[in-house]
Each structure stands twice: as structure tokens, then as C-alpha cells.
Design a protein around this motif. Structure first.
Motif, PDB file in Angstrom:
ATOM      1  N   ARG A 140      27.976  -2.954  -5.343  1.00 23.31           N
ATOM      2  CA  ARG A 140      28.902  -1.993  -4.121  1.00 23.31           C
ATOM      3  C   ARG A 140      28.488  -2.465  -2.793  1.00 23.31           C
ATOM      4  N   ALA A 141      27.064  -3.274  -2.410  1.00 21.77           N
ATOM      5  CA  ALA A 141      27.129  -3.576  -1.599  1.00 21.77           C
ATOM      6  C   ALA A 141      26.065  -4.479  -1.710  1.00 21.77           C
ATOM      7  N   TYR A 142      25.711  -5.813  -0.304  1.00 18.25           N
ATOM      8  CA  TYR A 142      25.665  -6.757  -0.031  1.00 18.25           C
ATOM      9  C   TYR A 142      25.138  -6.763   1.348  1.00 18.25           C
ATOM     10  N   ASP A 143      23.454  -7.181   1.093  1.00 14.03           N
ATOM     11  CA  ASP A 143      23.076  -7.265   2.709  1.00 14.03           C
ATOM     12  C   ASP A 143      23.523  -8.768   3.378  1.00 14.03           C
ATOM     13  N   LEU A 144      23.490  -9.447   2.955  1.00 17.56           N
ATOM     14  CA  LEU A 144      24.405 -11.081   3.245  1.00 17.56           C
ATOM     15  C   LEU A 144      25.774 -10.835   3.040  1.00 17.56           C
ATOM     16  N   ILE A 145      26.628 -10.868   3.503  1.00 24.97           N
ATOM     17  CA  ILE A 145      27.931 -11.650   3.355  1.00 24.97           C
ATOM     18  C   ILE A 145      27.919 -12.796   4.301  1.00 24.97           C
ATOM     19  N   VAL A 146      28.901 -14.194   3.528  1.00 21.95           N
ATOM     20  CA  VAL A 146      29.924 -15.553   4.302  1.00 21.95           C
ATOM     21  C   VAL A 146      31.091 -15.249   3.953  1.00 21.95           C
ATOM     22  N   LEU A 163      35.210  -6.147   3.439  1.00 26.88           N
ATOM     23  CA  LEU A 163      33.736  -6.719   3.412  1.00 26.88           C
ATOM     24  C   LEU A 163      33.165  -6.289   4.486  1.00 26.88           C
ATOM     25  N   ALA A 164      33.902  -4.960   5.267  1.00 26.11           N
ATOM     26  CA  ALA A 164      32.630  -3.668   6.166  1.00 26.11           C
ATOM     27  C   ALA A 164      32.440  -2.797   4.744  1.00 26.11           C
ATOM     28  N   GLU A 165      32.609  -2.476   4.400  1.00 24.24           N
ATOM     29  CA  GLU A 165      32.784  -1.906   2.978  1.00 24.24           C
ATOM     30  C   GLU A 165      32.043  -2.067   2.133  1.00 24.24           C
ATOM     31  N   ARG A 166      31.404  -3.331   2.068  1.00 20.94           N
ATOM     32  CA  ARG A 166      30.595  -4.080   1.301  1.00 20.94           C
ATOM     33  C   ARG A 166      29.556  -4.423   1.663  1.00 20.94           C
ATOM     34  N   LEU A 167      29.124  -4.180   3.348  1.00 16.05           N
ATOM     35  CA  LEU A 167      28.222  -5.058   3.907  1.00 16.05           C
ATOM     36  C   LEU A 167      26.785  -3.358   3.989  1.00 16.05           C
ATOM     37  N   ALA A 168      25.736  -3.444   3.401  1.00 24.13           N
ATOM     38  CA  ALA A 168      24.547  -2.699   3.046  1.00 24.13           C
ATOM     39  C   ALA A 168      24.306  -2.310   4.475  1.00 24.13           C
ATOM     40  N   PRO A 169      23.868  -1.383   4.411  1.00 27.12           N
ATOM     41  CA  PRO A 169      23.840   0.025   6.087  1.00 27.12           C
ATOM     42  C   PRO A 169      22.704  -1.298   7.124  1.00 27.12           C
ATOM     43  N   ASP A 170      21.589  -2.492   6.462  1.00 28.74           N
ATOM     44  CA  ASP A 170      21.113  -3.170   7.638  1.00 28.74           C
ATOM     45  C   ASP A 170      21.433  -4.265   7.289  1.00 28.74           C
ATOM     46  N   GLY A 171      22.838  -4.907   6.698  1.00 33.22           N
ATOM     47  CA  GLY A 171      23.012  -6.316   6.227  1.00 33.22           C
ATOM     48  C   GLY A 171      24.201  -6.667   7.398  1.00 33.22           C
ATOM     49  N   ARG A 172      24.185  -8.458   7.202  1.00 32.37           N
ATOM     50  CA  ARG A 172      24.767  -8.453   8.358  1.00 32.37           C
ATOM     51  C   ARG A 172      25.962  -9.982   7.556  1.00 32.37           C
TER      52      ARG A 172
END
Ligand SMILES: C[S@@+](CC[C@H](N)C(=O)[O-])C[C@H]1O[C@@H](n2cnc3c(N)ncnc32)[C@H](O)[C@@H]1O
Length: 306
Positions: free
Chosen positions: A226-232, A247-256
Motif C-alpha cells: 500500500r505504501a512505501y516510505d522511500l520512492i525513487v 505515486l503520491a498515493e503510495r507515499l507513506a505519511p513520513d515518506g520521501r
């Protein structure tokens, strides 16, 4: 050496301080078939600036005097000195040698990206990533790849990440870097089946099969976590804009989220697309004409170094 008159390609190479790369790329870009630049291990100019090698290929015997005039003009403008200029014909054998496998190791932040021919060379204090790029993109030498590697290294200086997504993994270089640096599990996605094979082989060669899963196909909404805290994602402006919502949807709340593959004049459009998804610019690195952008959640527009 080949008869110079019948030589099809020539390589011109010289060393410059890092801040001069963009100016030289602009000066020689219009005349060259390719312009590449890479950092030289441990080498510094007198004022401590990193030393980079700039190489370009031209199709006919170069006019050395004209090249030296251009180099001097840019150097005067920037108030810098540059290294000696080497001009050599590219023989058939050199052409193979100029292939990815024979390139010198590239040093980027904490990483050294090198081909299998450099296996066994020690780089104390660095994380060596062995890449056999073959037909896949990602030897570490392109500015977008090196920008992403620097952004990854800087982020890990401040914190750790739990699970990363590498979208458009190519040779697998960024996924391997994340796994090696932080022991972070990575989902690596790639649409090109050839690159999928190359990335899997590189993941094996770097001993990170337990951390990196390479998946073929695009980034389907249903795929994986569901979520990743680091996406590149080092792709291109159009797909990056198209994927902004997913991509924004999959970024964890504290993610980058690290994005690259765009040119400076495309940057504003990309930032606008991700701001519209509630992300704020959190850092920026530029190599040549290629910016790498780091986003986080939140509406505060403040920016700092990645
Ligand atoms: C510029 S390369 C980056 C490779 C590597 N990540 C790096 O930084 O050097 C972009 C890669 O993304 C892949 N790609 C492009 N669009 C994609 C998509 N929608 N989903 C997955 N991969 C994609 C391409 O096939 C290519 O291998």
C-alpha cells in the motif's frame, strides 16, 4: 593506431572542477555525438572542488585549436583552470573498451559504481555496486542516476527507511544502492523485459536477492504494498506527471519521493504536478542540466538540501 583520416570517431577528454560541467556541456553539446562526465576518485582542485572528467565524441578529426579556444573561453568566464586536453581516435577496439563494462568506476557520495572488470579493487569506506548494464540504463554515469544516488545517500544520513519502491529500475542500480546502504527491502519495477533480466542478474551479483524483488511491467495500482516510505523514479517528465497521483498515493505519511529524468526547464511543470497532489519540495540536486527533486508530504513549500 588507425589511419586518422579513416577514423570515424574521436574522443576528446579533459578534467574540470565540478561546477564547470554544465558550461562545458553547453559549449560542446552542439558539436558532439555524446558528452559524458564523471567524478574522479579522491581528486580535488586546489580549492577543494571535486574534479570531474568530461569526455565527448566527435565524428570527424577535431580541430584541436578551436577546441582549446573554447575551453579557454569558458575557463576565463568561470575563473577556473582545466586539465590537459587529450584527443584520441576511437579505434574499433577502443569502441568496445568505451563500452559500459570497461568504464572506470564512478564515485558518487558513499557509492562506487563499477563494472565486473573492477571486482576485487578495494574502496575503503565506500559501498561498491557492481553493475553489468548491458542493454539496460543505469551505469551510474548519467547525471540523473548520480543525482538519485546522491539524494539517497543524503536521506540515509538523517534517517532509515522501511520499504522502498524503485520505479523504472533499469540496471537495478538504485534498488541495489538502497538495499546495500540501509538493508532496506526494495520493490523494483521495470517495463522493459531486457532490463528486468539485467536488473535481476545485477541484484544477484551484488548479493541482495533477499532484499530486492524485481517485477516486470509498469506500476499497476494494485501491485505490491500500500505504501512505501522511500520512492525513487528516474524516468521522464511525461510518465512522471501521468503517475503523480498514483505515486503520491503510495507515499507513506513520513515518506520521501525522489524524482529525476527531467531537464531544468521541465522542473517547474513537475513540481506543479506533485504539489497538486499535496507534496512539497524538500530538496534538490543538480548535475549538468538534470535536476533531481526530493518531495515529502505537506503543504509547507520550504526547501532544503536533500
Ligand atoms: C532513465 S532509466 C533509469 C534507470 C535507473 N533507475 C537509473 O536511475 O539509472 C528509466 C527506466 O525506466 C523504465 N520505465 C520507463 N517507464 C516506465 C514505467 N511506466 N514503469 C516501469 N518502468 C518504466 C525504462 O525502461 C528505463 O529502464
Amino acid at each position: 593506431m588507425n589511419d586518422p583520416a579513416s577514423t570515424l570517431l574521436w574522443r576528446v577528454a579533459f578534467d574540470v572542477p565540478e561546477r564547470a560541467i554544465a558550461a562545458y556541456e553547453a559549449a560542446f553539446g552542439p558539436f558532439a555525438l555524446t558528452v559524458t562526465s564523471y567524478s574522479l576518485e579522491g581528486d580535488r582542485w586546489t580549492r577543494g572542488e571535486a574534479r570531474w572528467r568530461l569526455e565527448f565524441l566527435v565524428p570527424t578529426m577535431p580541430d584541436l585549436a578551436a577546441i582549446e579556444r573554447t575551453i579557454a573561453a569558458v575557463a576565463d568566464q568561470l575563473g577556473i583552470s582545466v586539465g590537459d586536453v587529450a584527443v584520441a581516435p576511437l579505434t574499433e577496439q577502443d569502441w568496445v573498451a568505451a563500452g559500459l563494462a570497461q568504464q572506470p568506476a564512478t564515485h558518487i557520495s558513499r557509492f562506487v559504481v563499477r563494472g565486473p572488470h573492477e571486482r576485487g579493487v578495494a574502496h575503503p569506506g565506500k559501498i561498491a555496486i557492481e553493475i553489468e548494464a548491458g542493454l539496460a540504463f543505469g551505469t551510474g554515469r548519467h547525471e540523473t542516476t548520480s543525482g538519485c544516488l546522491s539524494a539517497i545517500a543524503r536521506l540515509y544520513r538523517r534517517r532509515r527507511f522501511r520499504h522502498a519502491l524503485d520505479l523504472g529500475t533499469g540496471s537495478g542500480v538504485l534498488a541495489i544502492a538502497i538495499a546495500r546502504l540501509g538493508r532496506t527491502p526494495v520493490t523494483a519495477v521495470e517495463i522493459d523485459p531486457v532490463a528486468v533480466r539485467v536488473a535481476r542478474a545485477n541484484v544477484r551479483a551484488n548479493g541482495v536477492t533477499s532484499l530486492v524483488a524485481v517485477a516486470g511491467g509498469g506500476f499497476a495500482p494494485a501491485r505490491g504494498r500500500r505504501a512505501y516510505d522511500l520512492i525513487v523514479a528516474n524516468i521522464l517528465l511525461t510518465p512522471l506527471r501521468r503517475m503523480a497521483h498514483r505515486l503520491a498515493e503510495r507515499l507513506a505519511p513520513d515518506g520521501r519521493l525522489i524524482l529525476a529524468g527531467i531537464l531544468v526547464d521541465e522542473e517547474a511543470a513537475l513540481i506543479a504536478a506533485y504539489r497538486a497532489q499535496g507534496l512539497a519540495l524538500d530538496g534538490r540536486i543538480q548535475r549538468g542540466a538534470w535536476p533531481t527533486l526530493v518531495f515529502r508530504r505537506g503543504s509547507r513549500g520550504g526547501r532544503r538540501a536533500a
